[in-house]
Scaffold this motif. Structure first.
Motif, short mmCIF file in Angstrom:
data_model
loop_
_atom_site.label_atom_id
_atom_site.label_comp_id
_atom_site.label_asym_id
_atom_site.label_seq_id
_atom_site.Cartn_x
_atom_site.Cartn_y
_atom_site.Cartn_z
N ILE A 1 -66.17 5.33 8.50
CA ILE A 1 -65.30 6.48 8.75
C ILE A 1 -65.37 7.39 7.53
O ILE A 1 -64.94 7.02 6.44
CB ILE A 1 -63.84 6.04 8.98
CG1 ILE A 1 -63.76 4.99 10.10
CG2 ILE A 1 -62.95 7.23 9.30
CD1 ILE A 1 -62.37 4.38 10.28
N ASN A 2 -65.92 8.59 7.71
CA ASN A 2 -66.15 9.46 6.56
C ASN A 2 -66.51 10.85 7.07
O ASN A 2 -66.61 11.06 8.29
CB ASN A 2 -67.29 8.89 5.69
CG ASN A 2 -67.12 9.15 4.22
OD1 ASN A 2 -66.58 10.19 3.83
ND2 ASN A 2 -67.59 8.23 3.39
N VAL B 1 -75.25 9.36 3.56
CA VAL B 1 -75.68 8.26 2.69
C VAL B 1 -75.36 6.92 3.34
O VAL B 1 -76.20 6.01 3.38
CB VAL B 1 -74.99 8.35 1.31
CG1 VAL B 1 -75.14 7.05 0.53
CG2 VAL B 1 -75.58 9.50 0.50
N ALA B 2 -74.15 6.78 3.88
CA ALA B 2 -73.71 5.50 4.43
C ALA B 2 -74.58 5.05 5.60
O ALA B 2 -75.00 3.88 5.66
CB ALA B 2 -72.25 5.59 4.87
N THR C 1 -64.81 12.39 10.04
CA THR C 1 -63.47 12.94 9.85
C THR C 1 -63.49 14.45 9.70
O THR C 1 -62.48 15.13 9.92
CB THR C 1 -62.82 12.33 8.59
OG1 THR C 1 -63.66 12.59 7.45
CG2 THR C 1 -62.63 10.84 8.75
N ALA C 2 -64.63 15.00 9.28
CA ALA C 2 -64.78 16.45 9.09
C ALA C 2 -66.28 16.74 9.01
O ALA C 2 -67.08 15.82 8.76
CB ALA C 2 -64.09 16.92 7.83
N ILE D 1 -65.39 0.49 7.05
CA ILE D 1 -65.25 1.12 5.73
C ILE D 1 -64.80 2.57 5.93
O ILE D 1 -65.39 3.30 6.72
CB ILE D 1 -66.55 1.07 4.90
CG1 ILE D 1 -66.33 1.82 3.57
CG2 ILE D 1 -67.76 1.57 5.67
CD1 ILE D 1 -67.42 1.66 2.54
N SER D 2 -63.74 2.94 5.24
CA SER D 2 -63.27 4.33 5.28
C SER D 2 -63.60 5.00 3.96
O SER D 2 -63.54 4.39 2.89
CB SER D 2 -61.77 4.40 5.55
OG SER D 2 -61.02 3.91 4.45
N GLY D 3 -63.93 6.29 4.05
CA GLY D 3 -64.23 7.08 2.86
C GLY D 3 -63.36 8.31 2.79
O GLY D 3 -62.13 8.21 2.81
N TYR D 4 -63.97 9.49 2.77
CA TYR D 4 -63.22 10.74 2.63
C TYR D 4 -62.30 10.96 3.83
O TYR D 4 -62.74 10.96 4.98
CB TYR D 4 -64.18 11.91 2.49
CG TYR D 4 -63.48 13.26 2.46
CD1 TYR D 4 -63.04 13.79 1.26
CD2 TYR D 4 -63.25 13.97 3.63
CE1 TYR D 4 -62.38 15.02 1.22
CE2 TYR D 4 -62.61 15.20 3.61
CZ TYR D 4 -62.17 15.71 2.40
OH TYR D 4 -61.52 16.91 2.38
#
Length: 280
Positions: A6-7, A19-20, A36-37, A76-79
């Protein structure tokens, strides 16, 4: 083995999902994404970038996934662009993470001692709450300081273990990148982390001077790939840190603009070789 990342999608400047997705997928596991955006470029070093918040689209995506019965071994969550998206990640964990699965949070909020422009103290407090739901968190040193109410400007290398202990009150297995130390006059960049047995350790690589965008995303993605393949934490940290440092070194040698991200592609073979040997 199925991973959900999630990013955001930054179309130019290698970071976040661009990248992920390739790193986690190359690690030998399925990687699905929840954007997410979407941005024309990432926000570090570019002016005039476009930004579209995808919050309104996410509920329909998740509803469709529920109808498919999707479940994930790792999320995995990011931004995350808002507090509402933090709540969305909590809900997604509840609905889609398998029992016994691994929740990893990259609390993307800032760097070099300051928060990114549109984040504030309230967002930090909400991010603390998300970290409490995680099994592993991967902040950089700036984010670790905000999460522990530590003065970044006053932190020295002797303080790093104390920061880790404070982070363990939020999450049992923190992994903090960007901790610079001097070792006999030699500059090192250390990852301070806690393993699956609760022991706090560190792993050092060469410190390469300069600002390199996307390094945290490379490290976090490589770590996910290793953990998804069943590699123990000590080895996963070592492989991921070496991959990241080698990517930074190659980028510096290439003398490309740092804002366009790391040349991790050139180091992918060595990363996968180390991963496959460790996962045997």
């Amino acid at each position: 083995m199925r991973v959900l990342a999630i990013n955001d999608i930054s179309c130019v400047g290698k970071c976040s999902l661009t990248v992920a997705l390739p790193i986690i997928s190359a690690s030998g596991v399925t990687c699905d994404i929840l954007p997410t955006a979407i941005l024309s470029t990432h926000t570090g070093g570019f002016a005039g970038y476009t930004f579209r918040d995808l919050s309104e689209d996410i509920p329909a995506v998740l509803a469709h996934w529920k109808s498919l019965g999707l479940k994930y071994d790792i999320i995995i969550s990011g931004y995350l662009g808002s507090i509402d998206q933090i709540e969305m990640v909590k809900s997604t964990k509840k609905d889609f993470l398998k029992e016994g699965g691994l929740m990893i949070v990259d609390p993307v909020m800032g760097d070099n001692g300051i928060l990114y422009s549109h984040f504030d103290k309230k967002f930090v407090e909400e991010m603390k709450g998300l970290c409490r739901t995680a099994d592993v968190i991967v902040p950089n040193l700036t984010e670790a300081c905000f999460l522990t109410d530590t003065d970044y400007a006053g932190v020295t290398e002797k303080d790093y273990p104390a920061v880790i202990e404070k982070l363990k009150q939020l999450c049992p297995r923190p992994s903090v990148t960007g901790c610079d130390v001097k070792n006999g006059g030699k500059a090192e960049s250390r990852v301070f982390y806690t393993d699956e047995h609760g022991q706090t350790k560190s792993y050092a690589t060469e410190k390469i001077e300069g600002a390199f965008h996307g390094a945290g995303d490379v490290y976090a993605s490589a770590l996910v790939g290793c953990l998804a393949r069943g590699v123990d934490t000590d080895t996963a940290v070592k492989i991921s840190a070496e991959f990241t440092t080698n990517s930074i070194r190659q980028t510096a040698l290439d003398k490309t603009e740092a804002r366009y991200g790391l040349n991790s592609e050139s180091q992918m073979y060595a990363y996968l070789k180390a991963l496959n040997e460790a996962a045997k």
